[in-house]
Scaffold this active site. Structure first.
Site, PDB file in Angstrom:
ATOM      1  N   ASP A   1     -16.132  -0.293  -1.278  1.00 50.78           N
ATOM      2  CA  ASP A   1     -15.879   1.149  -1.096  1.00 50.78           C
ATOM      3  C   ASP A   1     -16.871   1.787  -0.113  1.00 50.78           C
ATOM      4  O   ASP A   1     -17.417   2.858  -0.368  1.00 50.78           O
ATOM      5  CB  ASP A   1     -15.942   1.896  -2.440  1.00 50.78           C
ATOM      6  CG  ASP A   1     -14.791   1.536  -3.361  1.00 50.78           C
ATOM      7  OD1 ASP A   1     -14.005   0.644  -3.005  1.00 50.78           O
ATOM      8  OD2 ASP A   1     -14.679   2.138  -4.436  1.00 50.78           O
TER       9      ASP A   1
ATOM     10  N   ASP B   1     -11.987  -3.224  -0.658  1.00 53.64           N
ATOM     11  CA  ASP B   1     -11.452  -1.877  -0.397  1.00 53.64           C
ATOM     12  C   ASP B   1     -12.423  -1.028   0.413  1.00 53.64           C
ATOM     13  O   ASP B   1     -12.648   0.146   0.100  1.00 53.64           O
ATOM     14  CB  ASP B   1     -11.145  -1.155  -1.718  1.00 53.64           C
ATOM     15  CG  ASP B   1     -10.186  -1.914  -2.601  1.00 53.64           C
ATOM     16  OD1 ASP B   1      -9.358  -2.670  -2.077  1.00 53.64           O
ATOM     17  OD2 ASP B   1     -10.268  -1.753  -3.840  1.00 53.64           O
TER      18      ASP B   1
END
Length: 375
Positions: free
Chosen positions: A195, A222
């Site tokens: 992230d 991600d």
């Protein structure tokens, strides 16, 4: 590809290893490229004694500016239209720009993003002093909520490492969370693991436009994610080596576009390289958060080179079986490289030539044209 003059260093993992031997934080290993050392820490951007405008503030961790920390300068810059010029150095702090501080500009004075680093090491599962944990959003080193924000030649990093904290299961560690409309990042770096770059908006009904040009982002899980309408142009994405015995080892993109928003993420004329073995990474997976189960994640990757680190046979995967990627808005157009090879056509939706005309920086950003700016 990145602008020819922009020199990327060792990956974040590389220069962290150089620092951990001495127990230091994040070390700068290169001399300031354009700030003339300590004599002119702010380069061509003036100084407190020769201020460019009344709303220009100078930040230098060694004390030659108006402030020694970025947050102190942000706090002083109330209202709209302030410029912060950051001297080379490592700013180990968290920084928050609230909604009232609009039309702000941050400039790395040396014009080399390696020289100006804003970094901290909170993760989602890091305990907070008052109890509880930070959560994903709270882990961000830098948070920008204001509209009209621009950053140039700066590194935003989160150097929290899983290996140092085996007791923490919330391993999301955000380098920057951007929520404002008309947010532009030019020649910036975003360093983290999970992230890293949170390109988001303030609310479900707010379609925040963001533009990233000639930037570099790295991570594993991600590491480019969120709900913004974001254009990544001439950017470089780098998937990190990861010491785990499963695949995929991570994903580059995880958009969470609102269902009512026609435009999500657009990556155009980018490069996706890897420090991991071939096929270890997925290009993307859809994020349908529990707070918005009507989301329809949207991602278009076009005119982009993908290295062998991307799984060409199956470049997409699911975050949740209840929201398969095939039901979302994922597509590609004229990509090249071994990671872009169309081995299983049903696994790689392609835009037609007519459809591709709708997926440009102009259509995504509308009447806002940050790509027309001059230095």
């Amino acid at each position: 590809m990145p602008a020819p003059h922009l020199r990327f260093p060792l990956s974040r993992r590389g220069f962290l290893l150089a620092a951990t031997g001495t127990g230091a934080a994040l070390a700068l290993t290169t001399a300031p490229a354009g700030a003339d050392g300590r004599k002119r820490p702010f380069g061509r951007y003036g100084s407190p004694a020769a201020r460019r405008t009344p709303k220009t503030l100078y930040v230098d961790p060694r004390g030659q500016g108006d402030f020694t920390s970025v947050q102190a300068a942000v706090t002083a810059a109330t209202g709209s239209g302030w410029t912060l010029v950051l001297a080379p150095g490592t700013y180990r702090e968290t920084v928050a720009v609230d909604r009232t501080r609009t039309e702000a500009t941050w400039i790395g004075a040396s014009e080399d993003p390696r020289d100006v680093v804003i970094v901290y090491d909170n993760a989602a599962g890091t305990p907070k002093p008052g109890g509880g944990t930070y959560g994903t959003s709270g882990s961000a080193t830098t948070t920008v909520q204001a509209d009209g924000f621009t950053a140039r030649d700066i590194t935003f990093a989160n150097d929290w490492l899983r290996a140092d904290h085996p007791e923490i299961t919330g391993t999301q560690a955000v380098a920057i969370k951007v929520q404002g409309d008309r947010s532009a990042f030019l020649r910036c770096r975003f360093l983290g693991h999970q992230d890293t770059l949170y390109a988001d908006s303030m609310a479900l009904g707010t379609f925040a436009r963001q533009y990233f040009a000639h930037c570099y982002a790295e991570g594993d899980v991600d590491f480019v994610f969120g709900r913004a309408t974001a254009v990544y142009e001439h950017c470089r994405f780098h998937t990190l080596a990861r010491d785990v015995d499963f695949t995929p080892k991570g994903m580059v993109f995880a958009p969470s576009t609102a269902g009512a928003n026609p435009y999500g993420y657009l990556a155009v004329k980018c490069r996706i390289a890897s420090g991991a073995e071939d096929g270890a990474y997925k290009l993307a997976r859809p994020w349908v958060p529990s707070s918005d189960t009507t989301a329809r994640p949207a991602l278009v990757v076009r005119d982009t080179w993908m290295g062998p680190g991307i799984d060409a046979a199956a470049p997409y995967t699911n975050m949740s079986s209840g929201f398969p990627w095939q039901d979302q808005r994922f597509a590609e157009y004229r990509n090249t490289g071994p990671g872009a090879e169309i081995l299983v056509p049903e696994n790689r939706p392609q835009l037609t030539e007519e459809e591709a005309k709708l997926h440009t920086r102009q259509t995504y950003l509308g009447d806002w044209r940050p790509y027309e700016r001059r230095r």
